[in-house]
Design a protein around this motif. Structure first.
Motif, PDB file in Angstrom:
ATOM      1  N   ILE A 186       0.844  -1.202   0.000  1.00 14.54           N
ATOM      2  CA  ILE A 186       0.000   0.000   0.000  1.00 14.54           C
ATOM      3  C   ILE A 186       0.877   1.250   0.000  1.00 14.54           C
ATOM      4  CG2 ILE A 186      -1.703   1.290   1.347  1.00 14.54           C
ATOM      5  CD1 ILE A 186      -2.992  -1.389   2.095  1.00 14.54           C
ATOM      6  N   ALA A 187       1.901   1.272   0.862  1.00 14.66           N
ATOM      7  CA  ALA A 187       2.719   2.490   1.011  1.00 14.66           C
ATOM      8  C   ALA A 187       3.562   2.784  -0.229  1.00 14.66           C
ATOM      9  CB  ALA A 187       3.611   2.365   2.242  1.00 14.66           C
ATOM     10  N   HIS A 209      -2.079  -8.893 -15.837  1.00 13.60           N
ATOM     11  CA  HIS A 209      -2.144  -7.583 -15.188  1.00 13.60           C
ATOM     12  C   HIS A 209      -0.988  -6.686 -15.674  1.00 13.60           C
ATOM     13  CE1 HIS A 209      -2.506  -5.243 -11.125  1.00 13.60           C
ATOM     14  NE2 HIS A 209      -3.083  -4.609 -12.126  1.00 13.60           N
ATOM     15  N   ILE A 210       0.198  -7.271 -15.795  1.00 18.54           N
ATOM     16  CA  ILE A 210       1.364  -6.497 -16.256  1.00 18.54           C
ATOM     17  C   ILE A 210       1.109  -5.990 -17.688  1.00 18.54           C
ATOM     18  CG2 ILE A 210       3.839  -6.637 -16.868  1.00 18.54           C
ATOM     19  CD1 ILE A 210       4.057  -8.800 -14.621  1.00 18.54           C
ATOM     20  N   ILE A 211       0.605  -6.889 -18.521  1.00 15.17           N
ATOM     21  CA  ILE A 211       0.370  -6.507 -19.927  1.00 15.17           C
ATOM     22  C   ILE A 211      -0.694  -5.403 -20.008  1.00 15.17           C
ATOM     23  CG2 ILE A 211      -0.452  -7.383 -22.184  1.00 15.17           C
ATOM     24  CD1 ILE A 211       0.927 -10.096 -21.331  1.00 15.17           C
ATOM     25  N   ILE A 223       5.793  -5.510  -8.007  1.00  6.36           N
ATOM     26  CA  ILE A 223       5.160  -6.644  -7.312  1.00  6.36           C
ATOM     27  C   ILE A 223       5.872  -6.807  -5.974  1.00  6.36           C
ATOM     28  CG2 ILE A 223       4.719  -9.135  -7.393  1.00  6.36           C
ATOM     29  CD1 ILE A 223       5.030  -8.921 -10.488  1.00  6.36           C
ATOM     30  N   ILE A 224       5.129  -6.720  -4.884  1.00 10.15           N
ATOM     31  CA  ILE A 224       5.728  -6.988  -3.574  1.00 10.15           C
ATOM     32  C   ILE A 224       5.411  -8.442  -3.240  1.00 10.15           C
ATOM     33  CG2 ILE A 224       5.854  -6.389  -1.125  1.00 10.15           C
ATOM     34  CD1 ILE A 224       6.677  -4.053  -2.848  1.00 10.15           C
ATOM     35  N   ASN A 225       6.456  -9.203  -3.029  1.00  4.10           N
ATOM     36  CA  ASN A 225       6.292 -10.625  -2.746  1.00  4.10           C
ATOM     37  C   ASN A 225       6.733 -10.897  -1.314  1.00  4.10           C
ATOM     38  OD1 ASN A 225       5.864 -13.365  -3.215  1.00  4.10           O
ATOM     39  ND2 ASN A 225       7.969 -13.694  -3.938  1.00  4.10           N
ATOM     40  N   ALA A 226       5.890 -11.556  -0.544  1.00  4.12           N
ATOM     41  CA  ALA A 226       6.251 -11.866   0.845  1.00  4.12           C
ATOM     42  C   ALA A 226       7.209 -13.054   0.880  1.00  4.12           C
ATOM     43  CB  ALA A 226       4.999 -12.181   1.634  1.00  4.12           C
ATOM     44  N   GLU A 227       8.134 -12.990   1.836  1.00  3.58           N
ATOM     45  CA  GLU A 227       9.095 -14.084   2.044  1.00  3.58           C
ATOM     46  C   GLU A 227       8.400 -15.449   2.162  1.00  3.58           C
ATOM     47  OE1 GLU A 227      10.737 -13.806   5.992  1.00  3.58           O
ATOM     48  OE2 GLU A 227      12.382 -15.144   5.511  1.00  3.58           O
ATOM     49  N   GLY A 228       7.208 -15.433   2.769  1.00  5.53           N
ATOM     50  CA  GLY A 228       6.471 -16.683   2.952  1.00  5.53           C
ATOM     51  C   GLY A 228       6.059 -17.330   1.636  1.00  5.53           C
ATOM     52  N   ILE A 229       6.132 -16.600   0.546  1.00  2.79           N
ATOM     53  CA  ILE A 229       5.886 -17.181  -0.788  1.00  2.79           C
ATOM     54  C   ILE A 229       7.233 -17.465  -1.445  1.00  2.79           C
ATOM     55  CG2 ILE A 229       4.981 -16.691  -3.104  1.00  2.79           C
ATOM     56  CD1 ILE A 229       2.628 -15.326  -1.771  1.00  2.79           C
ATOM     57  N   GLY A 230       8.117 -16.481  -1.440  1.00  2.70           N
ATOM     58  CA  GLY A 230       9.492 -16.691  -1.925  1.00  2.70           C
ATOM     59  C   GLY A 230       9.589 -16.878  -3.428  1.00  2.70           C
ATOM     60  N   HIS A 231      10.683 -17.510  -3.866  1.00  2.00           N
ATOM     61  CA  HIS A 231      10.926 -17.833  -5.288  1.00  2.00           C
ATOM     62  C   HIS A 231      10.878 -16.605  -6.204  1.00  2.00           C
ATOM     63  CE1 HIS A 231      10.582 -21.942  -3.976  1.00  2.00           C
ATOM     64  NE2 HIS A 231       9.371 -21.695  -3.527  1.00  2.00           N
ATOM     65  N   SER A 232      11.284 -15.443  -5.703  1.00  2.82           N
ATOM     66  CA  SER A 232      11.167 -14.217  -6.506  1.00  2.82           C
ATOM     67  C   SER A 232      12.013 -14.274  -7.773  1.00  2.82           C
ATOM     68  CB  SER A 232      11.598 -13.007  -5.664  1.00  2.82           C
ATOM     69  OG  SER A 232      10.742 -12.889  -4.574  1.00  2.82           O
ATOM     70  N   THR A 233      13.206 -14.859  -7.679  1.00  2.22           N
ATOM     71  CA  THR A 233      14.106 -14.864  -8.840  1.00  2.22           C
ATOM     72  C   THR A 233      13.529 -15.712  -9.968  1.00  2.22           C
ATOM     73  OG1 THR A 233      15.897 -14.571  -7.295  1.00  2.22           O
ATOM     74  CG2 THR A 233      16.527 -15.209  -9.504  1.00  2.22           C
ATOM     75  N   GLN A 315      -8.448  -4.145   3.708  1.00  2.38           N
ATOM     76  CA  GLN A 315      -7.186  -3.443   3.430  1.00  2.38           C
ATOM     77  C   GLN A 315      -6.531  -3.999   2.155  1.00  2.38           C
ATOM     78  OE1 GLN A 315      -4.859  -3.566   7.090  1.00  2.38           O
ATOM     79  NE2 GLN A 315      -6.646  -2.898   8.251  1.00  2.38           N
ATOM     80  N   TYR A 316      -6.621  -5.315   2.002  1.00  2.07           N
ATOM     81  CA  TYR A 316      -6.042  -5.936   0.802  1.00  2.07           C
ATOM     82  C   TYR A 316      -6.811  -5.475  -0.444  1.00  2.07           C
ATOM     83  CZ  TYR A 316      -4.291  -9.493  -2.377  1.00  2.07           C
ATOM     84  OH  TYR A 316      -3.713 -10.124  -3.439  1.00  2.07           O
ATOM     85  N   GLU A 317      -8.123  -5.386  -0.293  1.00  3.57           N
ATOM     86  CA  GLU A 317      -8.970  -4.954  -1.415  1.00  3.57           C
ATOM     87  C   GLU A 317      -8.640  -3.502  -1.795  1.00  3.57           C
ATOM     88  OE1 GLU A 317     -10.880  -6.178  -3.580  1.00  3.57           O
ATOM     89  OE2 GLU A 317     -11.819  -4.307  -4.262  1.00  3.57           O
ATOM     90  N   VAL A 318      -8.404  -2.664  -0.786  1.00  2.00           N
ATOM     91  CA  VAL A 318      -8.047  -1.262  -1.067  1.00  2.00           C
ATOM     92  C   VAL A 318      -6.761  -1.221  -1.891  1.00  2.00           C
ATOM     93  CG1 VAL A 318      -7.204   0.892  -0.012  1.00  2.00           C
ATOM     94  CG2 VAL A 318      -9.236  -0.243   0.914  1.00  2.00           C
ATOM     95  N   ALA A 319      -5.785  -2.036  -1.499  1.00  2.00           N
ATOM     96  CA  ALA A 319      -4.522  -2.053  -2.233  1.00  2.00           C
ATOM     97  C   ALA A 319      -4.763  -2.378  -3.702  1.00  2.00           C
ATOM     98  CB  ALA A 319      -3.575  -3.078  -1.608  1.00  2.00           C
ATOM     99  N   ARG A 320      -5.662  -3.316  -3.972  1.00  2.00           N
ATOM    100  CA  ARG A 320      -5.950  -3.706  -5.365  1.00  2.00           C
ATOM    101  C   ARG A 320      -6.632  -2.573  -6.133  1.00  2.00           C
ATOM    102  NH1 ARG A 320      -4.885  -8.628  -6.751  1.00  2.00           N
ATOM    103  NH2 ARG A 320      -6.123  -8.464  -8.648  1.00  2.00           N
ATOM    104  N   ARG A 321      -7.626  -1.936  -5.441  1.00  2.00           N
ATOM    105  CA  ARG A 321      -8.357  -0.846  -6.107  1.00  2.00           C
ATOM    106  C   ARG A 321      -7.427   0.260  -6.567  1.00  2.00           C
ATOM    107  NH1 ARG A 321     -12.716   0.849  -1.606  1.00  2.00           N
ATOM    108  NH2 ARG A 321     -13.799  -1.115  -1.515  1.00  2.00           N
TER     109      ARG A 321
END
Ligand code: ADP
Ligand code: F6P
Length: 324
Positions: A186-187, A209-211, A223-233, A315-321
């Motif tokens: 959000i920030a 979404h990117i396209i 894209i902010i990816n949380a550590e709990g998902i990982g595999h960013s590379t 809050q998650y929905e606001v971030a998407r909007r």
């Protein structure tokens, strides 16, 4: 009748967090202010088992409120999960005249405090973790600093990403929790936020979404990816292959855990540290300090550990909007 507390100890345990020093300072000075001796245990439960224990005076905690990390050091001590080591630790406390202990750390550390309590040493936990993943409290010491550190770093990556018209995947800490990711999402105005609590995302949807955002004129995609998902590379490679847009992954890592604590972290740590000593001196044990509904309060450790919290859907929905 509650036993009289003459000497208490303080230790930090688990991952360090900015603001732990402010909490140590508050514990030491409140104890002395209230006429109680105070000792510092170095390196978490490891230090307790090794009797790495020092006397603390008001001047030992001078000039630390603004410092990141923990002056007592911290550690993960796996053997402390075993009853024989918990018995040994309680014996050591008795040998050093320690009647009560304040443990600053996350929920793993509270289990250690609970074990000490079972062994007859009064113990109170204070939430110290950047992850904000403790259900009984709306605030954990270190979160505000970590999220601000991550936000500033992400702003910098966004500058270069916009210049090169790239897509950026930035991985933030949080273990199994997505609070740092949601707040930064959000920030920093991220286009996508990937949270472990919300793991229903579909990589093809992100690619679409990117396209779409490129077609709408956006020159970067964050894209902010949380550590709990990982595999960013590996995610970056797949996204680049699918979209034809240069994509880079940045893993922020341990820089998020360091640095001078924000005013918010110093403030909460100071109040929580003082509060912990006050309830210890009331004879309370096996409890954890929290902040809920605008008030500092405390909970039984077992009750606190059983509480659940989740990412707020609104809050998650606001971030998407806000990514339109
Ligand atoms: P955090 O406190 O940040 O959640 P950990 O989960 O690593 O971090 O726990 C910190 C320490 O607390 C552990 O290394 C161990 O010494 C102690 N601890 C964790 N779980 C237990 C348990 N079940 N019983 C006793 N001590 C524990
Ligand atoms: O709990 C704080 C934290 O920084 C998590 O965000 C992260 O998963 C973990 O600690 C890393 O722990 P370690 O210092 O043991 O690598």
């Amino acid at each position: 009748m509650a036993k009289e507390i003459k000497t208490i100890a303080v230790l930090t345990s688990g991952g360090d967090a900015p603001g732990m020093n402010a909490a140590i300072r508050a514990v030491v000075r409140t104890a002395i202010y209230r006429g109680v001796k105070v000792k510092g245990v170095k390196k978490g439960y490891n230090g307790l088992l090794n009797e790495d224990i020092i006397d603390m005076a008001p001047r030992n905690v001078s000039d630390i409120i603004q410092r990141g990390g923990t002056v007592l050091g911290t550690a993960r001590c796996l053997e402390f999960k075993k009853v024989e080591y918990q018995e040994k630790a309680a014996e050591i406390c008795r040998k050093h005249g320690i009647d009560g202990i304040v443990v600053i750390g996350g929920d793993g550390s509270y289990r250690g405090a609970q074990a000490l309590s079972r062994q007859g040493i009064n113990a109170i936990g204070i939430p110290g973790t950047i992850d904000l993943d403790i259900a009984c409290t709306e605030y954990t010491i270190g979160f505000d600093t970590a999220v601000n550190t991550a936000m500033e770093a992400i702003d910098k990556v966004k500058d270069t990403s916009s210049s090169h018209e790239r897509c950026s995947i930035i991985e933030v800490m949080g273990r199994h929790a997505g609070y740092i990711a949601l707040w930064c999402g959000i920030a920093n105005g991220a286009e996508d936020i990937l949270l472990p609590e919300n793991y229903d995302y579909n990589e093809q949807e992100i690619i679409n979404h990117i396209i779409e955002s490129r077609k709408k004129g956006k020159i970067h995609h964050l894209i902010i990816n949380a550590e709990g998902i990982g595999h960013s590379t590996s995610m970056a490679k797949r996204i680049e292959a699918a979209t034809g847009i240069e994509t880079r992954a940045t893993i922020l890592g341990y820089m998020q855990r360091g640095g001078s604590p924000t005013a918010m972290d110093r403030y909460y740590a100071s109040i929580m540290g003082s509060y912990a000593v006050d309830i210890l001196l009331e004879g309370k044990t096996n409890r954890v300090v929290g902040y809920r509904y605008g008030e500092f309060t405390d909970f039984g450790i077992e009750e606190a550990l059983q509480m659940q919290k989740d990412i707020d859907r609104y809050q998650y929905e606001v971030a998407r909007r806000l990514t339109i």
